[in-house]
Design a protein around this motif. Structure first.
Motif, PDB file in Angstrom:
ATOM      1  N   LEU A 174       0.860  -1.191   0.000  1.00 50.90           N
ATOM      2  CA  LEU A 174       0.000   0.000   0.000  1.00 50.90           C
ATOM      3  C   LEU A 174       0.897   1.241   0.000  1.00 50.90           C
TER       4      LEU A 174
ATOM      5  N   ALA B 120      -5.400   2.803   4.584  1.00 47.46           N
ATOM      6  CA  ALA B 120      -6.315   1.840   3.959  1.00 47.46           C
ATOM      7  C   ALA B 120      -7.659   2.461   3.614  1.00 47.46           C
TER       8      ALA B 120
ATOM      9  N   ARG C   1      -9.654   2.381   0.153  1.00 48.09           N
ATOM     10  CA  ARG C   1     -11.046   1.891   0.065  1.00 48.09           C
ATOM     11  C   ARG C   1     -11.919   2.893  -0.671  1.00 48.09           C
TER      12      ARG C   1
ATOM     13  N   ASN D 239      -4.475  -5.039   3.229  1.00 47.49           N
ATOM     14  CA  ASN D 239      -5.316  -4.405   4.261  1.00 47.49           C
ATOM     15  C   ASN D 239      -6.630  -5.155   4.427  1.00 47.49           C
TER      16      ASN D 239
END
Length: 447
Positions: free
Chosen positions: A70, A76, A80, A154
Motif C-alpha cells: 500500500l 487503507a 477503500r 489491508n
C-alpha cells in the motif's frame, strides 16, 4: 433472452476470451441474443465499459496496492474510498447498459472469482442486487488458486475477497470449469455450482495438409523424414516442458532410434539414416530467462534437438511484413506426436486440440486431468501423476515410467492401425462429452 457475456477483455487468445466465444455461438444456436461486454473487444463487436479494461492504469494501481504494498495511499481508508468511487463508475455504466439493451441475464467471467478487478466485482454485485437481474457466474480461476492474491495488504481487500469473490446472491448461479474448483467453492463458501468443462468444435472441418501449410516443416527446419514432437502450449514453468525434452531423449536413445529406422513409420515414411527426433515448441515464451536456459541446458545435455518456432505461429493464418505466418492448427497437422506434460492446468485446452487433431499425446496427469478428464477413458501415453522439483526448479518423473512412456510412443509411431483406432476412439469420446453439442445441453439447463 438477451444475454451479456462480461469480462475484462474479449476477442483475444486468452482462455477466457476463447470460452466466451464458444458460449456465444452455442447460446445463439439456442435462440438467445448474445452480446460481448468488456473493457476491450479486440476485433469483435460488443459493448465497452472502459473501466473494465484488463490493463486499465487505475485498476493496475489497485492491484499493486491491494496485493503487493500500500504505497499510493496514506492509509487503507483512502484506498477503500478510491476503489469504491471507481466501482461506482462501473456500476453506473452497467445499469445504463442493462436498461438500454434490455438485458435479461448477465454472465460475469472471472469478475467474481479472480480478485483482479476489485471495483468490477463490487460493482457487478451491487447492480445484480439493485436490478434483481438473473446472473450466471462463469468462474474460470479463483483467487485462492493464485499466490498473487494470497497476501492482501489491508482488511478491506480481505473483506471484499470474502464477501464478493464470489458473492452469495439468490439470483446468481455459479459455474466452475472442474470438479476440484466445485468442491473448493462449496467448502469455502457453502455455494453449490455446476461444472461446465471447456469444449472444442468437433464438427468443424478437419485440419489437413494443404497448399498453405504444405511447406511448414521446410520453413521451420524439420525434414520430412524427421519425427516431429509438438509442444503446442505457451512456454511457462507450470507447463513442465522439461518432461517433453526427457521423453524426446528417451525416444532418441540408440536402441529406440534403431527400431524406428528399421521399419516404415505409421504413415509409410522412412526415417533413413539422417532422420531425427525434433521437439518443436510452438507457443509464446512467457517463462523466466532462467527457465528457458534450464530447458536449453537439459536439451543439450541429452542431445535433444529443440526448435522454438513461435515467430511463425499466430492464432490464425496471416502475412506479417511479407512473411507467411501459420496457425497453431498447421503445426498440429505436421506433428507426429504431441507432448502435454503440464503439472497444473485449470482444464486442458491443448488436450482438446490434440483429440480433435487425432494426434497421440503424452500427458502428465495433473490434478484436474485426474478428476475430470481421465474418467472418460481416453487413450494416452501417461507420464504419471507424481513428480519432484530439483534445485533449479525443473521437474522430474521416475526414470522407469519415462522408459515405459518411450516404448508406448514408439508403438504409436510405428503401428498405423493401432494408432488410427486409438485416435478415432479419442475423437468420438471428445465429440460425445466435450463438444459444442455437449455444451449446448449444459447451457440449455442453465439459461
Amino acid at each position: 433472452m438477451k444475454i451479456a457475456l462480461c469480462h475484462f477483455r474479449a476477442g483475444e487468445t486468452d482462455g477466457v476470451s476463447l470460452e466466451m466465444e464458444k458460449w456465444k455461438k452455442v447460446l445463439e444456436e439456442l435462440g438467445h441474443r448474445v452480446y460481448l461486454l468488456a473493457g476491450s473487444l479486440g476485433e469483435e463487436e460488443g459493448i465497452v465499459i472502459e473501466e473494465l479494461h484488463y490493463q486499465h492504469p487505475v485498476n493496475n494501481r489497485f492491484v499493486a496496492n491491494a496485493y503487493e504494498q500500500l504505497t499510493d495511499y496514506p492509509d487503507a481508508e483512502a484506498f477503500r474510498d478510491d476503489v469504491l468511487a471507481f466501482a461506482a463508475r462501473i456500476e453506473e455504466a452497467l445499469c445504463r447498459i442493462i436498461d438500454e439493451y434490455e438485458l435479461d441475464v448477465i454472465v460475469p467471467n472471472n469478475i467474481w472469482s479472480l480478485g483482479w478487478g476489485l471495483p468490477a466485482g463490487l460493482a457487478f454485485a451491487e447492480v445484480v442486487r439493485k436490478k434483481n437481474i438473473a446472473c450466471v457466474a462463469h468462474n474460470h480461476d479463483f483467487h485462492w488458486e493464485r499466490i498473487k492474491y494470497s497476501r492482501p495488504t489491508n482488511r478491506y481487500v480481505s473483506g471484499w475477497l470474502t464477501e464478493y469473490f464470489p458473492p452469495k446472491l439468490a439470483n446468481v448461479k455459479q459455474v466452475v470449469i472442474n470438479k476440484i474448483a466445485q468442491q473448493e467453492l462449496l467448502r469455502r463458501t457453502g455455494q453449490q455450482s455446476t461444472v461446465v468443462p471447456n469444449v472444442f468444435d468437433f464438427s468443424a472441418p478437419a485440419w489437413t495438409i494443404d497448399d498453405y501449410n504444405g511447406d511448414f516443416r521446410q520453413v521451420i527446419g524439420v525434414k520430412e523424414n524427421d519425427i516431429l514432437l509438438l509442444q503446442a502450449t505457451r512456454i511457462a514453468e507450470r507447463k513442465a516442458i522439461e518432461l517433453a525434452i526427457d521423453l524426446a531423449a528417451e525416444i532418441g536413445k540408440p536402441e529406440n532410434l534403431k527400431r524406428l529406422k528399421e521399419r516404415p513409420l505409421y504413415d509409410g515414411r522412412i526415417m533413413g539414416e539422417d532422420g531425427e527426433i525434433v521437439l518443436v515448441l510452438a507457443g509464446l515464451q512467457e517463462a523466466s530467462p532462467k527457465y528457458i536456459e534450464g530447458l536449453n541446458q537439459r536439451a543439450a545435455a541429452q542431445n535433444v534437438k529443440l526448435l522454438y518456432v513461435n515467430e511463425w505461429i499466430e492464432a490464425t493464418r496471416v502475412t506479417k511484413d511479407g512473411k507467411k505466418i501459420y496457425s497453431l492448427w498447421d503445426a498440429y497437422v505436421h506433428a507426429d506426436f504431441v507432448t502435454y506434460p503440464s503439472v497444473l492446468e485449470g482444464w486442458g485446452n491443448q488436450f482438446l486440440e490434440g483429440l480433435y487433431a487425432k494426434k497421440p499425446m503424452a500427458v502428465y496427469e495433473y490434478p484436474v486431468f485426474g478428476t475430470d478428464i481421465k474418467p472418460y477413458g481416453f487413450h494416452i501415453v501417461s507420464l504419471g501423476n507424481e513428480h519432484r522439483v530439483d534445485a533449479e526448479g525443473l521437474v522430474h518423473i521416475d526414470g522407469e515410467l519415462m522408459a515405459k512412456a518411450g516404448q508406448e510412443v514408439i508403438r504409436y509411431l510405428l503401428d498405423g492401425e493401432f494408432r488410427s483406432a486409438c485416435m478415432e476412439h479419442n475423437f468420438e469420446l471428445g465429440k460425445e462429452h466435450l463438444s459444442y453439442e455437449a455444451l449446448k445441453k449444459m447451457l440449455a439447463s442453465l439459461f
